[in-house]
Write a protein that holds these residues in place. Sequence first.
Motif, PDB file in Angstrom:
ATOM      1  N   GLU A  31      -2.989  -8.615   4.339  1.00 49.14           N
ATOM      2  CA  GLU A  31      -3.006  -7.313   3.677  1.00 49.14           C
ATOM      3  C   GLU A  31      -2.444  -7.436   2.267  1.00 49.14           C
ATOM      4  OE1 GLU A  31      -2.462  -4.599   7.695  1.00 49.14           O
ATOM      5  OE2 GLU A  31      -0.685  -5.375   6.704  1.00 49.14           O
ATOM      6  N   GLU A  73      -6.614   0.030   3.853  1.00 52.61           N
ATOM      7  CA  GLU A  73      -5.640   0.028   4.959  1.00 52.61           C
ATOM      8  C   GLU A  73      -4.825   1.323   4.945  1.00 52.61           C
ATOM      9  OE1 GLU A  73      -3.798  -0.878   7.429  1.00 52.61           O
ATOM     10  OE2 GLU A  73      -4.652  -2.727   8.244  1.00 52.61           O
ATOM     11  N   GLN A  95      -3.369   0.090  -0.267  1.00 56.64           N
ATOM     12  CA  GLN A  95      -3.375  -1.151   0.529  1.00 56.64           C
ATOM     13  C   GLN A  95      -4.782  -1.441   1.059  1.00 56.64           C
ATOM     14  OE1 GLN A  95      -1.329  -1.115   4.362  1.00 56.64           O
ATOM     15  NE2 GLN A  95      -0.371  -3.087   3.900  1.00 56.64           N
ATOM     16  N   GLU A 104      -7.491  -4.709   2.917  1.00 60.38           N
ATOM     17  CA  GLU A 104      -7.521  -5.929   3.731  1.00 60.38           C
ATOM     18  C   GLU A 104      -8.962  -6.419   3.802  1.00 60.38           C
ATOM     19  OE1 GLU A 104      -5.476  -5.499   7.541  1.00 60.38           O
ATOM     20  OE2 GLU A 104      -6.807  -6.997   8.423  1.00 60.38           O
ATOM     21  N   VAL A 136       4.795   0.955   3.885  1.00 63.52           N
ATOM     22  CA  VAL A 136       4.075   0.099   4.828  1.00 63.52           C
ATOM     23  C   VAL A 136       4.128  -1.347   4.316  1.00 63.52           C
ATOM     24  CG1 VAL A 136       1.785  -0.332   5.813  1.00 63.52           C
ATOM     25  CG2 VAL A 136       2.540   2.025   5.396  1.00 63.52           C
ATOM     26  N   GLY A 137       4.294  -2.290   5.220  1.00 58.72           N
ATOM     27  CA  GLY A 137       4.352  -3.692   4.805  1.00 58.72           C
ATOM     28  C   GLY A 137       2.977  -4.317   4.673  1.00 58.72           C
ATOM     29  N   ASN A 138       2.921  -5.413   3.938  1.00 55.98           N
ATOM     30  CA  ASN A 138       1.716  -6.243   3.905  1.00 55.98           C
ATOM     31  C   ASN A 138       1.916  -7.401   4.872  1.00 55.98           C
ATOM     32  OD1 ASN A 138       0.141  -4.937   1.831  1.00 55.98           O
ATOM     33  ND2 ASN A 138       1.651  -5.705   0.363  1.00 55.98           N
ATOM     34  N   GLY A 139       1.222  -7.334   5.978  1.00 55.11           N
ATOM     35  CA  GLY A 139       1.356  -8.386   6.974  1.00 55.11           C
ATOM     36  C   GLY A 139       0.366  -9.505   6.743  1.00 55.11           C
ATOM     37  N   HIS A 172      -1.477 -11.708   9.557  1.00 59.02           N
ATOM     38  CA  HIS A 172      -1.620 -11.902  10.999  1.00 59.02           C
ATOM     39  C   HIS A 172      -2.439 -13.168  11.219  1.00 59.02           C
ATOM     40  CE1 HIS A 172      -1.268  -7.220  11.243  1.00 59.02           C
ATOM     41  NE2 HIS A 172      -0.155  -7.795  10.859  1.00 59.02           N
ATOM     42  N   ARG A 218      10.259  -5.560   6.842  1.00 51.47           N
ATOM     43  CA  ARG A 218       8.963  -5.335   7.512  1.00 51.47           C
ATOM     44  C   ARG A 218       9.041  -5.569   9.022  1.00 51.47           C
ATOM     45  NH1 ARG A 218       5.134  -9.375   8.597  1.00 51.47           N
ATOM     46  NH2 ARG A 218       3.421  -8.359   9.701  1.00 51.47           N
ATOM     47  N   PHE A 261       6.693  -0.238  12.458  1.00 50.29           N
ATOM     48  CA  PHE A 261       5.880  -0.464  11.261  1.00 50.29           C
ATOM     49  C   PHE A 261       4.585  -1.192  11.638  1.00 50.29           C
ATOM     50  CE2 PHE A 261       9.738   0.626   9.015  1.00 50.29           C
ATOM     51  CZ  PHE A 261       9.249   1.288   7.912  1.00 50.29           C
ATOM     52  N   TRP A 262       4.340  -1.276  12.948  1.00 53.40           N
ATOM     53  CA  TRP A 262       3.142  -1.972  13.444  1.00 53.40           C
ATOM     54  C   TRP A 262       3.056  -3.371  12.862  1.00 53.40           C
ATOM     55  CZ3 TRP A 262      -1.823   1.453  13.932  1.00 53.40           C
ATOM     56  CH2 TRP A 262      -1.521   2.575  14.708  1.00 53.40           C
ATOM     57  N   SER A 263       4.211  -3.988  12.710  1.00 55.59           N
ATOM     58  CA  SER A 263       4.223  -5.346  12.165  1.00 55.59           C
ATOM     59  C   SER A 263       4.443  -6.310  13.322  1.00 55.59           C
ATOM     60  CB  SER A 263       5.310  -5.466  11.107  1.00 55.59           C
ATOM     61  OG  SER A 263       6.557  -5.006  11.616  1.00 55.59           O
ATOM     62  N   ARG A 312       0.741  -3.542  19.113  1.00 55.82           N
ATOM     63  CA  ARG A 312       1.077  -3.903  17.730  1.00 55.82           C
ATOM     64  C   ARG A 312       2.575  -3.963  17.447  1.00 55.82           C
ATOM     65  NH1 ARG A 312      -3.788  -1.526  17.590  1.00 55.82           N
ATOM     66  NH2 ARG A 312      -5.434  -2.554  16.398  1.00 55.82           N
ATOM     67  N   ARG A 314       1.904 -12.090  14.570  1.00 60.39           N
ATOM     68  CA  ARG A 314       2.038 -11.013  13.588  1.00 60.39           C
ATOM     69  C   ARG A 314       3.316 -11.102  12.747  1.00 60.39           C
ATOM     70  NH1 ARG A 314      -1.376  -6.733  14.753  1.00 60.39           N
ATOM     71  NH2 ARG A 314       0.054  -5.179  13.878  1.00 60.39           N
TER      72      ARG A 314
END
Length: 437
Positions: free
Chosen positions: A128, A174, A179, A181, A225-228, A230, A284, A289-291, A302, A328
């Motif tokens: 992301e 996103e 954001q 992806e 929101v974080g940039n993950g 995955h 994060r 945070f669904w991280s 998640r 993740r």
Amino acid sequence: MRGEELVAFLHSDISGLSRGRSVPVTELDERFAAGVGWVPADQALTPFGPIAEPNPFGSLGDLRLLPDRESRVRVDLWDDASPLHFFLCDAVNTDGSPWDACPRTLLKGALSRLEEAGFSLVASFEQEFILEGLGAEPGPGFSLEAQRLVEPFGPLVMAALRQAGLEPEVFLPEYGEGQYEVPCAPVEGVSGADRAAAMREVVREVARRLGYRASFVPKADPEGVGNGVHIHLSLVDLEDRPVFYDPGRPGRLSTVGARFAAGILEHLPALCAFTAPSVVSYLRLVPHFWSAGFGCLGERNRETAIRIPPIVELSGGDPARQFNLEFRAADAAACPHLALAVLVLAGMRGLQDELPEPTLIEEDPTGLDEEERRRLGIRELPGSLYEALGALETDAVVRSWIPSDLWDCYLSVKRNEIDLLEGAEPGEACERYLRVY
Ligand code: GLU
Ligand code: MG
């Protein structure tokens, strides 16, 4: 005027940044054998600039960045800019022998050990990022508005990633403000990590050409929101048959897959020091945070560090080939090669030692009390980079995988990174990383 076309020889360093040097395209053929010069202490660069002290190299020594032809990226989409042309490289000694502190070399070693055990890795990185410079209203999460506001970013990024050979699959606005992806197809071997490094550079270039700045920073602001990143992982056997899928078992996860996951979970706190290696990564890695809020395995969940994504029956594709494990607890401050190497080595440890299979967590672990979490084997993630480094230092198994110069250099860079942010409020720390990633 586009000038002379340059080809960059890049090294994905321990901070996940692509650094290197360029040669004229007309000299490319002669350069394949000997690469370009490089300096050992460059590996000790912190993301903020200064070279970490102490480091194992000092002012001594010389290396070569040796390109891998398979990793070639060439994107030629603009009249007023030369093609984006680069190769990813191993850092080697001047006689061509492997250099101990090269993450890509570590990954290649891990993959050959995996092959000796009868498996190959298939991996993809979902990364992301945010676009900066959008103006006041970035458009609602997931909305067509958010996509069309940045037109022609979407079509250009797809074209650029396709030209680069990275097989983009979907363009998505996103959840976070500004954001986006763009997942790319999974691929076998070292190319999985090469693709992740290359994708970041291609996306950055397209953004740059349009007057935006793309950032893969783990957190752009502490509340946001974080940039993950995955990392989707699966194994195939030497006849190319997927080995993680078993429809008769819980979560359809085979014994091989469950043990592989167990190895990763067993070493998770130490692995985080490589996969989520910035100070702000730990803003994060918290619940909701669904991280990845918890160190456990879940199906379509998640909040878990390892998630089993769904099989899409509708697609008609072979479920065994679709099936994978999604790690993740990673972000773009990680070197993709280093992250993938330690995940593979941890997974292999699970396989070789036949570690007990992790429980599949069906719920959000936040609702469980400590006793229940312990019973289910749900572990806490490190609360800070400092804690993750502590876990790394005390994990003798993980330590045994890392050559000593790489180990010393890594710990020093990360400790320097923490020191360079001393006294910074979370917001300021996010800002500092935003400028780099
Ligand atoms: N932004 C979330 C993260 O930091 C991921 C959301 C998603 O599941 O795509 O990992
Ligand atoms: Mg996402």
